[in-house]
Design a protein around this motif. Structure first.
Motif, PDB file in Angstrom:
ATOM      1  N   ASP A  70     -71.221 -37.026 -23.154  1.00 22.04           N
ATOM      2  CA  ASP A  70     -70.839 -35.716 -23.799  1.00 22.04           C
ATOM      3  C   ASP A  70     -70.109 -34.645 -23.168  1.00 22.04           C
ATOM      4  O   ASP A  70     -69.172 -34.103 -23.678  1.00 22.04           O
ATOM      5  CB  ASP A  70     -72.188 -35.100 -24.153  1.00 22.04           C
ATOM      6  CG  ASP A  70     -72.990 -35.740 -25.120  1.00 22.04           C
ATOM      7  OD1 ASP A  70     -72.615 -36.711 -25.739  1.00 22.04           O
ATOM      8  OD2 ASP A  70     -74.399 -35.432 -25.107  1.00 22.04           O
ATOM      9  N   GLN A  71     -70.278 -34.500 -21.772  1.00 24.55           N
ATOM     10  CA  GLN A  71     -69.679 -33.451 -21.235  1.00 24.55           C
ATOM     11  C   GLN A  71     -68.128 -33.753 -20.889  1.00 24.55           C
ATOM     12  O   GLN A  71     -67.028 -32.980 -20.976  1.00 24.55           O
ATOM     13  CB  GLN A  71     -70.278 -33.224 -19.762  1.00 24.55           C
ATOM     14  CG  GLN A  71     -69.574 -32.329 -18.823  1.00 24.55           C
ATOM     15  CD  GLN A  71     -70.011 -32.295 -17.335  1.00 24.55           C
ATOM     16  OE1 GLN A  71     -70.034 -33.303 -16.559  1.00 24.55           O
ATOM     17  NE2 GLN A  71     -70.287 -31.075 -16.562  1.00 24.55           N
ATOM     18  N   GLN A  72     -67.785 -35.213 -20.713  1.00 22.60           N
ATOM     19  CA  GLN A  72     -66.494 -35.655 -20.377  1.00 22.60           C
ATOM     20  C   GLN A  72     -65.852 -35.277 -21.629  1.00 22.60           C
ATOM     21  O   GLN A  72     -64.570 -34.747 -21.742  1.00 22.60           O
ATOM     22  CB  GLN A  72     -66.399 -36.967 -20.086  1.00 22.60           C
ATOM     23  CG  GLN A  72     -66.825 -37.420 -18.689  1.00 22.60           C
ATOM     24  CD  GLN A  72     -65.717 -37.333 -17.591  1.00 22.60           C
ATOM     25  OE1 GLN A  72     -64.491 -37.248 -17.993  1.00 22.60           O
ATOM     26  NE2 GLN A  72     -65.871 -37.208 -16.604  1.00 22.60           N
ATOM     27  N   PHE A  73     -65.969 -35.735 -23.049  1.00 23.16           N
ATOM     28  CA  PHE A  73     -65.355 -35.293 -24.256  1.00 23.16           C
ATOM     29  C   PHE A  73     -65.307 -33.977 -24.543  1.00 23.16           C
ATOM     30  O   PHE A  73     -64.300 -33.666 -25.316  1.00 23.16           O
ATOM     31  CB  PHE A  73     -66.094 -36.198 -25.217  1.00 23.16           C
ATOM     32  CG  PHE A  73     -65.363 -37.779 -25.277  1.00 23.16           C
ATOM     33  CD1 PHE A  73     -64.484 -38.141 -26.273  1.00 23.16           C
ATOM     34  CD2 PHE A  73     -66.183 -38.783 -24.531  1.00 23.16           C
ATOM     35  CE1 PHE A  73     -63.823 -39.363 -26.180  1.00 23.16           C
ATOM     36  CE2 PHE A  73     -65.489 -39.904 -24.690  1.00 23.16           C
ATOM     37  CZ  PHE A  73     -64.467 -40.230 -25.397  1.00 23.16           C
ATOM     38  N   GLU A  74     -66.363 -33.287 -24.209  1.00 20.88           N
ATOM     39  CA  GLU A  74     -66.387 -31.639 -24.640  1.00 20.88           C
ATOM     40  C   GLU A  74     -65.210 -31.132 -23.840  1.00 20.88           C
ATOM     41  O   GLU A  74     -64.512 -30.421 -24.236  1.00 20.88           O
ATOM     42  CB  GLU A  74     -67.608 -31.028 -24.123  1.00 20.88           C
ATOM     43  CG  GLU A  74     -67.550 -29.550 -24.538  1.00 20.88           C
ATOM     44  CD  GLU A  74     -68.911 -29.032 -23.948  1.00 20.88           C
ATOM     45  OE1 GLU A  74     -69.025 -27.597 -23.902  1.00 20.88           O
ATOM     46  OE2 GLU A  74     -70.095 -29.717 -23.483  1.00 20.88           O
ATOM     47  N   VAL A  75     -65.081 -31.278 -22.457  1.00 22.62           N
ATOM     48  CA  VAL A  75     -63.924 -31.010 -21.622  1.00 22.62           C
ATOM     49  C   VAL A  75     -62.399 -31.655 -22.169  1.00 22.62           C
ATOM     50  O   VAL A  75     -61.489 -30.862 -22.122  1.00 22.62           O
ATOM     51  CB  VAL A  75     -64.385 -31.120 -20.089  1.00 22.62           C
ATOM     52  CG1 VAL A  75     -62.979 -30.388 -19.348  1.00 22.62           C
ATOM     53  CG2 VAL A  75     -65.526 -30.365 -19.957  1.00 22.62           C
ATOM     54  N   GLY A  76     -62.785 -32.828 -22.492  1.00 21.63           N
ATOM     55  CA  GLY A  76     -61.497 -33.477 -22.803  1.00 21.63           C
ATOM     56  C   GLY A  76     -60.958 -32.894 -24.162  1.00 21.63           C
ATOM     57  O   GLY A  76     -59.692 -32.810 -24.209  1.00 21.63           O
ATOM     58  N   LYS A  77     -61.921 -32.477 -25.182  1.00 21.02           N
ATOM     59  CA  LYS A  77     -61.100 -31.845 -26.087  1.00 21.02           C
ATOM     60  C   LYS A  77     -60.437 -30.564 -26.018  1.00 21.02           C
ATOM     61  O   LYS A  77     -59.451 -30.256 -26.635  1.00 21.02           O
ATOM     62  CB  LYS A  77     -62.583 -31.765 -27.299  1.00 21.02           C
ATOM     63  CG  LYS A  77     -62.771 -32.857 -27.951  1.00 21.02           C
ATOM     64  CD  LYS A  77     -63.411 -32.431 -29.498  1.00 21.02           C
ATOM     65  CE  LYS A  77     -63.650 -33.741 -30.282  1.00 21.02           C
ATOM     66  NZ  LYS A  77     -64.059 -33.404 -31.454  1.00 21.02           N
TER      67      LYS A  77
END
Length: 294
Positions: free
Chosen positions: A157-164
């Motif tokens: 969740d954290q990785q994709f939140e920052v990824g976006k």
């Protein structure tokens, strides 16, 4: 988005070099290179020495775009110059190698069997500077130690939140939820991780693309579904503490997975080698990692 660089990363033959040791891991990287802590008096001198090391690697004839698709840089390396050019420009223009930037600020304390990323407090400013420096994409690392479903979900969740946020800035994020190679539940961690990543990939828009940087899996080709996903530009593998020989052997078992090695690339390089010795040693490492990647 540089379409030529995008095509190179998506379809090119080769691997991505990781030259992104940050403040905490720099003394270890220098020591492995034969530069002990008594060789520098403060942090500035330490970072000068590590930039010298990276410059020697990048300018070596062995560091060749025939084998190397991209290189991941530390923030300070991005802001420094090689032969009068910013490092990313030197890579892109002189070497035809695609530049990436490590953006994470290190790991938080372990909880639920994982280490999330520390907050990236200056991310907007960093991404703005990355665009000014002609960076193509970014990389950020967190670590999974146990097959804890709640912890692994939080990591992804954290990785994709920052990824976006990174995608919105016009860059391609390399999402790196590393599974510790020493985890007793490594295989189970990888299954849980794949499930969570697929959930997020399926929610991305057609214009949103990511790369993944994953530990070489215990079960060969377990990540094939991720490699083939339309929102994934490329899946690259970290060496995770394996030696070059072992990392290469494991990599060869996985179709479509290419290397993004750090220690396995530079483990035999030494500050005291002559240029000929240094270049020959680097060439052997580059060739072996390239062969394993294709």
């Amino acid at each position: 988005m540089n379409e030529k660089q995008f095509d190179k990363i998506k379809n090119g033959k080769g691997f991505i070099a990781a030259l992104d040791q940050s403040g905490g891991s720099t003394p270890k990287a220098l020591a492995a290179y034969g530069v002990q802590e008594d060789a520098y008096a403060n942090e500035d001198e330490m970072f000068n020495l590590v930039h010298d090391m990276r410059t020697r690697i990048i300018t070596s004839p062995a560091f060749d775009s025939k084998y190397i698709l991209g290189a991941i840089l530390f923030e300070q390396t991005m802001d420094r110059e090689i032969e009068g050019m910013y490092t990313a420009d030197y890579l892109a223009e002189k070497k035809e190698i695609v530049p990436f930037l490590k953006v994470d600020k290190g790991l938080a304390e372990e909880a639920n069997g994982v280490q999330l990323m520390k907050p990236i407090t200056n991310l907007d400013e960093l991404l703005k500077r990355a665009n000014e420096r002609h960076i193509f994409g970014t990389k950020m690392r967190s670590v999974i130690k146990e097959p804890n479903e709640e912890g692994i979900r939080a990591i992804v969740d954290q990785q994709f939140e920052v990824g976006k946020q990174i995608i919105a800035a016009g860059l391609i994020p390399i999402i790196e939820p590393e599974v510790d190679i020493n985890s007793s539940g490594k295989k189970e961690c990888e299954q849980l991780l794949k499930k969570e990543i697929l959930k997020h990939l399926d929610q991305l828009q057609d214009t949103e693309n990511v790369m993944l940087k994953l530990t070489i899996p215990t079960e060969a080709n377990v990540y094939k579904e991720l490699i083939d996903h339309p929102r994934v530009v490329r899946v690259v593998a970290l060496s995770g503490g394996y030696s070059t020989v072992i990392a290469n052997e494991k990599l060869k078992e996985n179709e479509g997975l290419i290397a993004s090695f750090s220690r396995a690339l530079s483990q035999d390089l030494n500050a005291n080698q002559t240029d000929e010795e240094f270049n020959d040693t680097l060439e052997k490492a580059v060739q072996s990692i390239y062969e394993a990647s294709i």
